[in-house]
Design a protein around this motif. Structure first.
Motif, PDB file in Angstrom:
ATOM      1  N   MET A   7       0.815  -1.207   0.000  1.00  0.00           N
ATOM      2  CA  MET A   7       0.000   0.000   0.000  1.00  0.00           C
ATOM      3  C   MET A   7       0.851   1.260   0.000  1.00  0.00           C
ATOM      4  O   MET A   7       0.590   2.193   0.734  1.00  0.00           O
ATOM      5  CB  MET A   7      -0.926  -0.010   1.211  1.00  0.00           C
ATOM      6  CG  MET A   7      -1.900  -1.155   1.214  1.00  0.00           C
ATOM      7  SD  MET A   7      -3.014  -1.124   2.609  1.00  0.00           S
ATOM      8  CE  MET A   7      -3.827   0.429   2.395  1.00  0.00           C
ATOM      9  N   GLU A   8       1.843   1.336  -0.842  1.00  0.00           N
ATOM     10  CA  GLU A   8       2.735   2.491  -0.862  1.00  0.00           C
ATOM     11  C   GLU A   8       1.999   3.773  -1.244  1.00  0.00           C
ATOM     12  O   GLU A   8       2.163   4.810  -0.593  1.00  0.00           O
ATOM     13  CB  GLU A   8       3.887   2.261  -1.827  1.00  0.00           C
ATOM     14  CG  GLU A   8       4.861   3.430  -1.875  1.00  0.00           C
ATOM     15  CD  GLU A   8       6.027   3.172  -2.814  1.00  0.00           C
ATOM     16  OE1 GLU A   8       6.674   4.157  -3.175  1.00  0.00           O
ATOM     17  OE2 GLU A   8       6.271   2.019  -3.188  1.00  0.00           O
ATOM     18  N   VAL A   9       1.171   3.729  -2.277  1.00  0.00           N
ATOM     19  CA  VAL A   9       0.469   4.931  -2.735  1.00  0.00           C
ATOM     20  C   VAL A   9      -0.477   5.442  -1.656  1.00  0.00           C
ATOM     21  O   VAL A   9      -0.513   6.638  -1.357  1.00  0.00           O
ATOM     22  CB  VAL A   9      -0.294   4.643  -4.050  1.00  0.00           C
ATOM     23  CG1 VAL A   9      -1.134   5.842  -4.456  1.00  0.00           C
ATOM     24  CG2 VAL A   9       0.673   4.276  -5.152  1.00  0.00           C
ATOM     25  N   GLN A  10      -1.238   4.548  -1.046  1.00  0.00           N
ATOM     26  CA  GLN A  10      -2.167   4.957   0.000  1.00  0.00           C
ATOM     27  C   GLN A  10      -1.430   5.536   1.198  1.00  0.00           C
ATOM     28  O   GLN A  10      -1.878   6.512   1.803  1.00  0.00           O
ATOM     29  CB  GLN A  10      -3.041   3.773   0.447  1.00  0.00           C
ATOM     30  CG  GLN A  10      -4.022   3.311  -0.600  1.00  0.00           C
ATOM     31  CD  GLN A  10      -3.442   2.266  -1.543  1.00  0.00           C
ATOM     32  OE1 GLN A  10      -2.239   2.046  -1.594  1.00  0.00           O
ATOM     33  NE2 GLN A  10      -4.302   1.635  -2.313  1.00  0.00           N
ATOM     34  N   ALA A  11      -0.301   4.962   1.535  1.00  0.00           N
ATOM     35  CA  ALA A  11       0.491   5.457   2.665  1.00  0.00           C
ATOM     36  C   ALA A  11       1.044   6.847   2.372  1.00  0.00           C
ATOM     37  O   ALA A  11       1.057   7.716   3.251  1.00  0.00           O
ATOM     38  CB  ALA A  11       1.631   4.489   2.975  1.00  0.00           C
ATOM     39  N   ILE A  12       1.459   7.092   1.142  1.00  0.00           N
ATOM     40  CA  ILE A  12       1.990   8.414   0.765  1.00  0.00           C
ATOM     41  C   ILE A  12       0.880   9.454   0.829  1.00  0.00           C
ATOM     42  O   ILE A  12       1.075  10.551   1.360  1.00  0.00           O
ATOM     43  CB  ILE A  12       2.627   8.357  -0.640  1.00  0.00           C
ATOM     44  CG1 ILE A  12       3.919   7.541  -0.593  1.00  0.00           C
ATOM     45  CG2 ILE A  12       2.898   9.756  -1.173  1.00  0.00           C
ATOM     46  CD1 ILE A  12       4.518   7.249  -1.950  1.00  0.00           C
TER      47      ILE A  12
END
Length: 61
Positions: free
Chosen positions: A18-23
């Motif tokens: 979930m890199e995009v959501q975390a960013i």
């Protein structure tokens, strides 16, 4: 873990990257902190003015 109606664990959810959501969430958190600090400084300035007005009115009595 997924809990069933009987209170027992019936399975587990898959973990996804979930890199995009975390960013995006981090960006919102930073914006929230910055805007919170801005408004707190505005409130602090207004409270100083109120305090000065009270101090000045006490000296007049």
């Amino acid at each position: 873990m997924i809990k069933g109606e009987n209170g027992r664990f019936v399975g587990s959810a898959s973990l996804y990257y979930m890199e995009v959501q975390a960013i995006v969430l981090s960006a919102f958190n930073v914006m929230s902190i910055v805007s919170g600090q801005y408004f707190l400084s505005q409130i602090n300035k207004e409270l100083r003015v109120i305090n000065q007005n009270i101090d000045n009115s006490v000296w007049l009595l």
